[in-house]
Design an enzyme around this catalytic site. Structure first.
Site, PDB file in Angstrom:
ATOM      1  N   TYR A   1       1.136 -35.839 -60.202  1.00 40.41           N
ATOM      2  CA  TYR A   1      -0.234 -35.415 -59.870  1.00 40.41           C
ATOM      3  C   TYR A   1      -0.848 -36.522 -59.021  1.00 40.41           C
ATOM      4  CZ  TYR A   1      -4.596 -32.968 -61.421  1.00 40.41           C
ATOM      5  OH  TYR A   1      -5.769 -32.228 -61.526  1.00 40.41           O
TER       6      TYR A   1
ATOM      7  N   THR B   1       9.582 -22.119 -58.074  1.00 35.45           N
ATOM      8  CA  THR B   1       9.285 -23.344 -57.326  1.00 35.45           C
ATOM      9  C   THR B   1      10.258 -23.346 -56.163  1.00 35.45           C
ATOM     10  OG1 THR B   1       8.720 -24.507 -59.371  1.00 35.45           O
ATOM     11  CG2 THR B   1       9.190 -25.880 -57.447  1.00 35.45           C
TER      12      THR B   1
ATOM     13  N   GLN C   1      -3.122 -20.038 -65.582  1.00 31.94           N
ATOM     14  CA  GLN C   1      -3.284 -21.474 -65.834  1.00 31.94           C
ATOM     15  C   GLN C   1      -4.588 -21.793 -66.567  1.00 31.94           C
ATOM     16  OE1 GLN C   1      -2.818 -23.750 -62.221  1.00 31.94           O
ATOM     17  NE2 GLN C   1      -3.174 -25.732 -63.204  1.00 31.94           N
TER      18      GLN C   1
ATOM     19  N   THR D   1       0.106 -31.897 -55.711  1.00 32.12           N
ATOM     20  CA  THR D   1      -0.438 -31.329 -54.480  1.00 32.12           C
ATOM     21  C   THR D   1      -1.021 -32.403 -53.578  1.00 32.12           C
ATOM     22  OG1 THR D   1      -0.962 -29.387 -55.757  1.00 32.12           O
ATOM     23  CG2 THR D   1      -1.995 -29.552 -53.599  1.00 32.12           C
TER      24      THR D   1
ATOM     25  N   GLU E   1       3.573 -29.821 -51.884  1.00 32.80           N
ATOM     26  CA  GLU E   1       4.033 -31.078 -52.494  1.00 32.80           C
ATOM     27  C   GLU E   1       5.252 -31.586 -51.739  1.00 32.80           C
ATOM     28  OE1 GLU E   1       4.519 -31.145 -56.697  1.00 32.80           O
ATOM     29  OE2 GLU E   1       2.941 -29.668 -57.089  1.00 32.80           O
TER      30      GLU E   1
ATOM     31  N   TYR F   1      -3.758 -23.476 -70.331  1.00 33.01           N
ATOM     32  CA  TYR F   1      -3.349 -24.880 -70.154  1.00 33.01           C
ATOM     33  C   TYR F   1      -3.883 -25.854 -71.209  1.00 33.01           C
ATOM     34  CZ  TYR F   1      -7.495 -27.251 -68.256  1.00 33.01           C
ATOM     35  OH  TYR F   1      -8.715 -27.850 -68.108  1.00 33.01           O
TER      36      TYR F   1
ATOM     37  N   GLU G   1       1.154 -24.570 -53.830  1.00 33.04           N
ATOM     38  CA  GLU G   1       0.739 -25.979 -53.819  1.00 33.04           C
ATOM     39  C   GLU G   1       1.692 -26.746 -52.913  1.00 33.04           C
ATOM     40  OE1 GLU G   1      -1.698 -26.769 -57.975  1.00 33.04           O
ATOM     41  OE2 GLU G   1       0.339 -27.520 -57.855  1.00 33.04           O
TER      42      GLU G   1
ATOM     43  N   LYS H   1       3.247 -21.775 -63.866  1.00 33.34           N
ATOM     44  CA  LYS H   1       4.034 -22.520 -62.880  1.00 33.34           C
ATOM     45  C   LYS H   1       5.513 -22.161 -62.871  1.00 33.34           C
ATOM     46  CE  LYS H   1       0.784 -25.715 -61.806  1.00 33.34           C
ATOM     47  NZ  LYS H   1       0.440 -26.151 -60.440  1.00 33.34           N
TER      48      LYS H   1
ATOM     49  N   HIS I   1      -6.745 -33.777 -54.330  1.00 33.51           N
ATOM     50  CA  HIS I   1      -6.508 -32.540 -55.082  1.00 33.51           C
ATOM     51  C   HIS I   1      -7.076 -32.668 -56.501  1.00 33.51           C
ATOM     52  CE1 HIS I   1      -4.385 -29.048 -56.774  1.00 33.51           C
ATOM     53  NE2 HIS I   1      -3.904 -29.844 -57.704  1.00 33.51           N
TER      54      HIS I   1
ATOM     55  N   ARG J   1      -3.246 -19.054 -60.978  1.00 31.40           N
ATOM     56  CA  ARG J   1      -4.448 -19.775 -61.405  1.00 31.40           C
ATOM     57  C   ARG J   1      -5.139 -19.138 -62.599  1.00 31.40           C
ATOM     58  NH1 ARG J   1      -3.273 -24.512 -59.284  1.00 31.40           N
ATOM     59  NH2 ARG J   1      -3.065 -24.405 -57.014  1.00 31.40           N
TER      60      ARG J   1
ATOM     61  N   ASP K   1       6.851 -32.832 -62.612  1.00 27.85           N
ATOM     62  CA  ASP K   1       5.847 -32.719 -61.561  1.00 27.85           C
ATOM     63  C   ASP K   1       4.739 -33.745 -61.817  1.00 27.85           C
ATOM     64  OD1 ASP K   1       4.850 -31.678 -59.231  1.00 27.85           O
ATOM     65  OD2 ASP K   1       3.854 -29.981 -60.176  1.00 27.85           O
TER      66      ASP K   1
ATOM     67  N   ARG L   1     -14.489 -29.195 -64.263  1.00 22.25           N
ATOM     68  CA  ARG L   1     -15.396 -30.130 -64.941  1.00 22.25           C
ATOM     69  C   ARG L   1     -16.327 -30.749 -63.902  1.00 22.25           C
ATOM     70  NH1 ARG L   1     -10.168 -31.071 -66.197  1.00 22.25           N
ATOM     71  NH2 ARG L   1     -10.136 -32.583 -64.517  1.00 22.25           N
TER      72      ARG L   1
ATOM     73  N   GLU M   1      -8.297 -24.809 -53.530  1.00 23.45           N
ATOM     74  CA  GLU M   1      -9.187 -25.774 -52.883  1.00 23.45           C
ATOM     75  C   GLU M   1      -9.816 -25.206 -51.616  1.00 23.45           C
ATOM     76  OE1 GLU M   1      -7.022 -29.881 -53.145  1.00 23.45           O
ATOM     77  OE2 GLU M   1      -5.636 -28.289 -53.716  1.00 23.45           O
TER      78      GLU M   1
ATOM     79  N   ASP N   1       4.895 -25.605 -55.229  1.00 22.86           N
ATOM     80  CA  ASP N   1       4.695 -25.395 -56.667  1.00 22.86           C
ATOM     81  C   ASP N   1       3.781 -24.178 -56.848  1.00 22.86           C
ATOM     82  OD1 ASP N   1       4.432 -25.744 -59.416  1.00 22.86           O
ATOM     83  OD2 ASP N   1       2.889 -27.303 -59.211  1.00 22.86           O
TER      84      ASP N   1
END
Lengths: 441, 441
Positions: B146, B274, B257, B376, B218, B261, B216, B270, B151, B254, B144, B160, B390, B250
């Site tokens: 990114y 899928t 995760q 995503t 994708e 992670y 997600e 995840k 996203h 959350r 997968d 962050r 989001e 996907d």
């Protein structure tokens, strides 16, 4: 409970299995996939015994097996280990007992099957040095865990001096998915990977040959029957399920890793090659080498889905591990490989059963032949680092080899060999065979 | 160069392919694997045309194909798409042209093969609503990426706030390995995963049903012939290689995760499920919908191994994407699914060719049928988020649905449907069919 397949007085009719120092005595009986080197044979499933391989296709034809054992041998005689793995622990135990009896010296038992196979030795045995090995089974998915707390702490210090062990480490058996296509068997050589990296003082990244190529000492666990999607394994199911263990070298490009791994984890730093040893040492063979397992009382205790009385009593596995390095100069001079370190899988922070139970806890389906890496198995002392990153303190302190060469990271032509061995009072010692891989230029 | 298989005046002898609003006009011809629903048939490879499936096993027998096309149809008639994928772009283009001619209205061309198939329509066609679909091919490895910069930025802000996009993002097509065993095809339903998570204010983590279950949006790219271990693909090889595209959901836990992670990336968050759409829309079908691709001049330009004139000229793909939600209350009331968002794959920060070139740049071998998720695909505006994370600003702002229900994350019984469509002036519009998945309690 230790069954008769660990009887220390039992010897095999294959003399090389009785030497005391072989990795493959009668009490081991690991599975691998082989063919006569250079032949056009199909791949066959075999069992290592001393310096020989018992060919299960030939043995199925030439032995005198009871009907239930003939049925278990059927997929194996077709070269398909996955279908046997799918049958679960009862099948594994039954076939182990039958193979033990069939290879045991008939002078000890009078077994007609053992006599028949011994008489057909030339057809049912192939010397290991005349065989070519492949991956032992079809690997559907490969997951790499991070159960080595000494590795996680030492490496964490290099990246985060103030915060080496992240807050989740003692709660979550951390793992991530790996690449299946580039997994190879002992003897694998691979090109030094290229990659993108950025020196701390560089303005922009660059692309070129990896300069910080490393190995990682791990064990690999093969899943047995697995679980259906949406149906997690309990700790007891997980403990019964796992099929067996190999040695695993998780080759790593440290410069690539440092630049790419945020926020989704290592990717190209790892997936150019992974090497495993060819013989799967079964859960049953490892039975005498179990140890008690508990987190220190000052640490968090496992959440209920990761805890069981059996896991506390005997979830650990006493497997002595070693890494050896042979450079091309050493090879040219006929010098043996040099031992870089020793550690023990009993020091892992999470057990094999915890790896499977955690992996399936969200409903993820594990399948026969799936491979779970343990993560790097470093010991508690600095000289027990399971990677060069640890042994050289992040590349700052070169190692000096007996011939005067030095190493910070791996150079072209370097071979890394992993060894594993189980021994204790009152049991016949067993081993894993070598896991060798070589870096090409 | 656009070949005759994009001729806008061409129509099919299957009437439902000529409606103008079908996803599967004569100019699409995507591959899938199907059987008659409820039958004991082996899985077969078919091509979607209007609301029908052309059964390639039956078509291979009943059509009048030239010898070279018969040879290409051979693995497909055996239900094996991987072996066809392995043959590369020339085979793909040749079979596309032959299928186009065979399904084209013979009144337009006088084709004897088209006449023969039309005459045998009852044997070579199966209505899609009478078919059960499976995964279209054997997936060896799933990666997968990114590539959705909007996203990555929005999600990065949640984790962050001061540093949403990490310094490597505009240099490295970030990717990580995913789980193959739990990939399912449209129609998949799965149990809400359980997992370990820790609320920010909690002392210790707990284990239980996921409370922040998300989708997600994708696209998934299937690899064609791939590359040998140790032999990276150039950008031009990568561009020629990829086989085709599906929609991919996907599913993401959350809360799991956020806790698991660091430092090795998402894992149990995840790998419980899928979902992909069943029809692989080929590179050749997507040819008219390519767009120019360049990073903004103020951004770093791709390193040479990720750059090519062809990629700049036409590396992008104009695929309009949508996500729809239907709750169980909406289903019970006969209300249609509600559209949550729209975006376009042309907004991705990295192209498909860059994904393959980067993935193989270290020598990692890609194999026929390997699947690469795009990451995503959110659009630049807040209402274009490709996930609930989001659209709800990290779960802080509930969405209100037309029937008055609200959603922060997914509830049991919710179905998510992805749609994709390509359209532009001067080309026949094509689509991907639906990718539907449902959360069970």
């Amino acid at each position: 409970m230790i069954d008769h397949t660990h009887d220390t007085s039992a010897t095999a009719w294959v003399a090389s299995a009785n030497t005391g120092h072989t990795d493959f005595p009668l009490q081991n009986l690991p599975y691998g996939r082989f063919k006569r080197a250079g032949s056009q044979q199909d791949w066959r499933i075999g069992v290592a015994i001393g310096d020989q391989i018992l060919d299960l296709k030939a043995a199925a034809q030439l032995g005198r097996w009871p009907t239930d054992i003939q049925a278990l041998l059927h997929p194996l005689a077709q070269g398909d280990l996955n279908r046997f793995m799918a049958q679960g622990p009862a099948a594994r135990k039954a076939l182990r007992a039958a193979l033990f009896d069939a290879l045991r010296d008939p002078a000890q038992t009078g077994s007609a099957n053992a006599r028949a196979l011994q008489a057909a030795a030339a057809q049912v045995l192939l010397p290991q040095d005349q065989a070519e090995m492949s991956l032992p089974c079809q690997i559907g998915d490969y997951t790499d865990f991070y159960t080595g707390i000494h590795h996680a702490t030492t490496v964490g210090k290099l990246f985060r001096p103030d915060n080496p062990l992240l807050p989740n480490y003692k709660w979550v058996p951390i793992g991530y998915h790996g690449r299946v296509s580039s997994i190879g068997v002992s003897g694998q050589s691979f090109r030094r990977p290229q990659g993108q990296f950025k020196a701390p003082d560089a303005e922009v990244p660059s692309f070129g040959p990896c300069k910080r190529l490393d190995y990682e000492l791990e064990v690999g666990v093969f899943v047995g029957a697995g679980n259906a999607l949406g149906e997690p394994m309990s700790m007891d199911q997980a403990e019964a399920d796992w099929f067996g263990i190999v040695l695993l070298n998780d080759w790593s490009a440290r410069d690539v890793q440092a630049w790419e791994y945020q926020p989704l984890g290592p990717f190209l730093a790892k997936n150019f090659a992974t090497t495993i040893s060819p013989w799967i040492v079964t859960q049953e063979a490892l039975e005498p080498f179990r140890t008690a397992f508990e987190h220190p009382p000052t640490d968090p205790q496992p959440l209920p889905y990761l805890d069981s009385p059996a896991n506390r009593a005997q979830g650990g596995l006493n497997i002595e591990l070693e890494v050896h390095l042979q450079t091309s100069a050493m090879r040219a001079a006929g010098q043996p490989a040099h031992r870089l370190m020793q550690s023990n899988f009993a020091d892992a922070y999470w057990t094999v059963a915890q790896m499977l139970a955690h992996h399936s806890s969200n409903g993820c389906n594990l399948q026969p032949g799936d491979l779970l890496g343990s993560g790097t198995q470093s010991g508690p002392r600095p000289e027990q680092g399971g990677s060069l990153l640890e042994l050289t303190q992040g590349g700052k302190q070169a190692l000096t080899l007996p011939n005067g060469e030095t190493r910070v990271f791996l150079q072209d032509g370097d071979s890394i060999t992993l060894h594993g061995r189980c021994q204790r009072e009152g049991a016949v010692a067993i081993g894993f065979g070598a896991c060798v891989g070589t870096v090409r230029g």
